[in-house]
Enzyme design. Structure first.
Site: not given
Ligand code: LLP
Length: 421
Positions: A274-275, A312, A345
């Site tokens: 999780p992120g 975002r 810009c």
């Molecule tokens: N594991 C893998 C292999 C991933 O590619 C990602 C996110 C995660 C875990 C974590 O996912 P999360 O739990 O955070 O949803 N920049 C975008 C999100 C890109 C996510 C990329 N991969 C945004 O701002 O919404």
């Protein structure tokens, strides 16, 4: 966002008024809540108490060392996607044997670095990468632990840019080719197959795509047992959504309830990555109103934060609530339909579009909510704007955990060759 609340008409992070932080460190700045981070990590981790598991926090969401250290002290591992993220994880004290390395384009240098530090495993995304890791490990006289990332072709029902588990995506190995690739891996002498990995996308607001994808992966695990490949680690990725506006994302307990019955007889450690669900609602971006501008068709609130600080909205059309830091005065204000835009810009430089906003006076502060994940970590120096400060609040104290960049930082590493002198 329970740790960001109005008290006496002022938006606070825990017990600290955001205004006090802005006065001290200036704007724009990111402000994170220690309490939220702890709570989010603990609630994720404890939801899966009944299952042997590892929570490998996805560093890409927010890679500040202080936040990583906080999570390391809670026993978090890390999901990394680059040598730079590995460096950060190690600096923060995350145990190498709790680190998993994903990404479609690992370089030889990155593979060597990860082998040297003895990370838990590589999540491998192609047969070419299997061969590359085998070659590098061989040259180092080592065996590399690998999991294969399988693309289960399940629609995560989220934004196309953050969907990763569909056939057309660059990520993972298709479910049809999976057995073949595992067989290849068994023939490569410097690899040890330890797991299967999947991650289908980010900001998922339903449980069903997780369950459908997991079912597909479990079929594969059975087939693998049939050819004598025993899977010890099952990595189900990240992707749990958060509330930005009016979403109703599942909680970690909902996810646990849905998947526990599927994996209970599996003698396997589950890995989660999780992120966003850990840091997303732990942070805000504080910005100052610079000007109002009323064109015939549109009102603009011009603020000092821009797409380089939080990309975002510009990149995904993402919604972030924007709220005035001073509540009481806001109540007297008339509301207008406005775009909240930054100084960069580009017409795409906006934080909100066609939003009913109180017409805050120049000098007033606004908080862009739910900005803890993929906020600072995606920031750039576009338009030669120094990256902003990051602050961690804990109770009544706050600490600058990343200093605002200075102009000198912008040109660090650049040189003018002698022939131009
Ligand atoms: N594991 C893998 C292999 C991933 O590619 C990602 C996110 C995660 C875990 C974590 O996912 P999360 O739990 O955070 O949803 N920049 C975008 C999100 C890109 C996510 C990329 N991969 C945004 O701002 O919404």
């Amino acid at each position: 966002m329970p740790d960001f609340r109005y008290q006496d008409g002022e938006l606070h992070c825990e017990a600290v008024p955001l205004r006090a932080i802005a006065d001290k460190v200036g704007t724009p700045c990111y402000v994170y809540s220690h309490a939220t981070l702890l709570r989010q990590f603990r609630s994720f981790d404890s939801a899966f108490n009944e299952i042997p598991h590892l929570v490998a926090y996805a560093i890409k969401a927010n890679s500040n060392l202080a936040l990583l250290r906080l999570l390391a002290r809670e026993g978090a591992g890390a999901d990394i996607v680059s040598g730079g993220e590995l460096y950060r994880a190690l600096q923060a004290g995350i145990e190498p044997r709790r680190i998993v390395f994903a990404g479609v384009g690992k370089s030889d240098d990155e593979i060597r670095y990860a082998l040297k530090t003895d990370i838990l495993m590589f999540n491998v995304e192609s047969s070419a990468e299997l061969r590359a890791i085998d070659r590098v490990a061989g040259a180092m006289k080592m065996k590399a632990r690998v999991a294969l990332r399988i693309n289960p072709d399940i629609d995560p029902k989220t934004h196309p840019y953050i969907s990763t588990g569909l056939k057309k995506s660059k990520f993972g190995i298709s479910a049809e080719r999976a057995l073949e690739e595992f067989k290849l891996a068994t023939t490569l002498p410097h690899l040890e197959i330890v797991g299967v990995h999947k991650h289908i996308g980010s900001q998922l607001t339903q449980v069903s795509p997780f369950v459908d994808a997991l079912k597909k992966i479990l079929l594969l695990v059975e087939q693998l047992a049939g050819i004598g490949v025993r899977i010890r680690h099952l990595n189900v990725g990240g992707g749990l959504g958060i509330i930005y506006q009016d979403e109703t994302p599942p909680q970690p307990q909902d996810l646990a309830q849905a998947i526990a019955p599927l994996v209970k007889d599996l003698k396997c450690m589950l890995i989660f990555e999780p992120g966003r669900s850990i840091v997303g609602n732990a942070g805000v971006l504080v910005t100052k109103v610079l000007y109002h501008k009323a064109n015939p068709d549109k009102t603009f609130l011009i603020v000092d934060a821009a797409m380089n600080d939080l990309i975002r909205p510009a990149l995904y059309g993402a919604y972030h609530e924007i709220t005035p830091v001073r509540e009481a005065r806001d109540k007297l204000k008339k509301r207008v339909l406005a775009d909240v835009v930054g100084p960069v810009c580009e017409s795409g430089d906006f934080l909100a579009k066609d939003r009913m906003m109180p017409l805050s006076d120049p000098g007033e502060l606004l908080a862009v909510m739910s900005a803890g994940a993929y906020g600072f970590s995606m920031a750039s120096n576009y338009n030669s704007r120094p990256r902003v400060a990051e602050v961690l609040v804990r109770g009544g104290e706050f600490h600058v955990i990343r200093a605002r960049e200075e102009y000198a930082d912008l040109v660090r590493g650049e040189t003018i060759p002698a022939f131009l002198n």
